[in-house]
Design a protein around this motif. Sequence first.
Motif, short mmCIF file in Angstrom:
data_model
loop_
_atom_site.label_atom_id
_atom_site.label_comp_id
_atom_site.label_asym_id
_atom_site.label_seq_id
_atom_site.Cartn_x
_atom_site.Cartn_y
_atom_site.Cartn_z
N ARG A 1 -29.79 -6.60 43.80
CA ARG A 1 -30.08 -7.75 42.88
C ARG A 1 -31.19 -8.93 43.33
NH1 ARG A 1 -24.39 -10.09 42.75
NH2 ARG A 1 -25.13 -11.51 44.39
N GLY B 1 -32.02 -11.24 42.31
CA GLY B 1 -31.96 -12.97 42.12
C GLY B 1 -30.38 -13.42 41.61
N PRO B 2 -30.25 -14.63 41.84
CA PRO B 2 -28.74 -14.96 41.51
C PRO B 2 -28.02 -14.50 40.13
CG PRO B 2 -30.46 -16.96 40.93
CD PRO B 2 -31.16 -15.69 41.65
N ASP C 1 -30.82 -10.69 46.37
CA ASP C 1 -29.74 -11.45 46.33
C ASP C 1 -28.42 -10.95 46.68
OD1 ASP C 1 -28.99 -14.24 45.80
OD2 ASP C 1 -27.90 -13.30 44.18
#
Length: 100
Positions: free
Chosen positions: A9, A11-12, A57
């Motif tokens: 992932r 990023g958030p 992430d």
Amino acid sequence: MPAYLIFTREGPVKDPQKMEAYSAANRANAEEYASRFGIKPLSVYGHFETLEGEDADGVVLLEFPTIEDARGWYESPQYQAAMADRLKAADYRVILFEGI
């Protein structure tokens, strides 16, 4: 020869509801995925350290009996339907590779 899919992932999570829908679909299909494609989760968002490059992430590592099984799972109608929610929920990099 085993094959692996690694999801990072990038990023958030942008849409928690879509991420939950994605997760729920995968849980609902887990038995079919295991019997049909031999999927074996090795790590799902466990602790990790980035030693080089951009930080992720979150990381998921899945094992399959063959590269064909991995592609079959990824391209299956059930996973493609779930993937639509993942793509709306967060940005990912997905890598398919063959083991030894």
